[in-house]
Design a protein around this motif. Sequence first.
Motif, PDB file in Angstrom:
ATOM      1  N   ALA A 155       0.830  -1.121  -0.042  1.00 47.33           N
ATOM      2  CA  ALA A 155      -0.069   0.011  -0.089  1.00 47.33           C
ATOM      3  C   ALA A 155       1.011   1.232   0.128  1.00 47.33           C
ATOM      4  N   SER A 156       0.447   2.348  -0.509  1.00 46.58           N
ATOM      5  CA  SER A 156       1.296   3.430  -0.743  1.00 46.58           C
ATOM      6  C   SER A 156       0.659   4.501   0.679  1.00 46.58           C
ATOM      7  N   ALA A 157       2.004   5.199   1.061  1.00 48.28           N
ATOM      8  CA  ALA A 157       2.074   6.183   2.209  1.00 48.28           C
ATOM      9  C   ALA A 157       2.744   7.205   1.756  1.00 48.28           C
ATOM     10  N   LYS A 177     -11.798   6.601  -4.599  1.00 47.34           N
ATOM     11  CA  LYS A 177     -11.474   5.451  -5.592  1.00 47.34           C
ATOM     12  C   LYS A 177     -10.389   4.472  -5.029  1.00 47.34           C
ATOM     13  N   TYR A 178      -9.966   4.781  -3.523  1.00 48.30           N
ATOM     14  CA  TYR A 178      -9.182   3.709  -3.147  1.00 48.30           C
ATOM     15  C   TYR A 178      -9.726   3.237  -1.910  1.00 48.30           C
ATOM     16  N   THR A 179      -8.801   2.421  -1.101  1.00 43.23           N
ATOM     17  CA  THR A 179      -9.266   1.601   0.081  1.00 43.23           C
ATOM     18  C   THR A 179      -8.222   2.157   1.221  1.00 43.23           C
ATOM     19  N   LEU A 180      -8.560   2.718   2.160  1.00 38.54           N
ATOM     20  CA  LEU A 180      -7.942   3.005   3.226  1.00 38.54           C
ATOM     21  C   LEU A 180      -7.438   1.937   4.123  1.00 38.54           C
ATOM     22  N   LEU A 189      -2.861   3.675   1.441  1.00 37.97           N
ATOM     23  CA  LEU A 189      -3.825   3.614   0.581  1.00 37.97           C
ATOM     24  C   LEU A 189      -3.534   2.396  -0.353  1.00 37.97           C
ATOM     25  N   LEU A 190      -4.575   1.720  -0.681  1.00 38.00           N
ATOM     26  CA  LEU A 190      -4.853   0.612  -1.784  1.00 38.00           C
ATOM     27  C   LEU A 190      -5.430   1.041  -2.886  1.00 38.00           C
ATOM     28  N   THR A 191      -4.981   0.663  -4.137  1.00 41.08           N
ATOM     29  CA  THR A 191      -5.905   0.917  -5.541  1.00 41.08           C
ATOM     30  C   THR A 191      -6.840  -0.285  -5.584  1.00 41.08           C
ATOM     31  N   ARG A 192      -6.753  -1.053  -4.720  1.00 45.70           N
ATOM     32  CA  ARG A 192      -7.843  -2.328  -4.892  1.00 45.70           C
ATOM     33  C   ARG A 192      -9.132  -1.891  -4.275  1.00 45.70           C
TER      34      ARG A 192
END
Length: 255
Positions: A155-157, A177-180, A189-192
């Motif tokens: 996941a991106s931070a 559009k993301y999942t925290l 954040l996930l793009t999934r």
Amino acid sequence: MPDCIIAEDEALLRDALASMLRDAWPSLDIAQSCEDGGEALDAIATHHPDIAFLDIRMPGLNGLQVAAAAAEASPSTLIVFVTAYDQHAIEAFDRGAIDYLLKPVTAERLERTLARVRARLAEGRRDPAALATLANELHDPEPDAAKEPLTWITASAGRETRLILIDDVVYFRADSKYTLVATAEGEALLTRPLRDLLRQLDPRMFRQIHRSTIVNLRQIASVIRDDTGKGALRLRNRPETLSVSQPFMALFRAM
């Protein structure tokens, strides 16, 4: 006019059952078709349908969990399970309070089921206690052996890409559009999409508590209830509380 909801995560099977129902019972209104257990429970609480056709194996909440919670969210709703279970389990389903459809669903079997449903609706009776007993007797279906649950995610931070062990996740929440992803150390954040995560998380470890939120059961410190039936969860390693939608509160009665 009687109405129903359909809950089946496979689109082709969901559409096929809807088509068969329209042919067999033209006056039956299909109020909503659902792709997972959380959506099904929300639909039952919203529409209070006469009938709910529930697949047993669905992402997030399985059909047994939805049925048990539906006994409180909409006590008058008749539950029909759609299952690929073996004969031993089907014998347990085949009781006065519940009916079942064995996959692949045939027109002949559907007609027999609908005849039982019509008779039950005419009698105006349902036994939620029998449904709750059945849910306790039949344990939650195990995850498919061919579909191993997730053990870690990336996941991106900010500019950093983090590797996060699933055991360390406190909760997931849909965010635009993301999942925290919330952990004790922070957020990423996930793009999934949340719906895709539901299919890959271990249902014995993660529970959907709202259309937009999935919580790690091991991270729950306590359950708070108010007089309106709504609730919230206090967490072990995060300061915030998580809101629990009213129909989902039934899943935490024993806590």
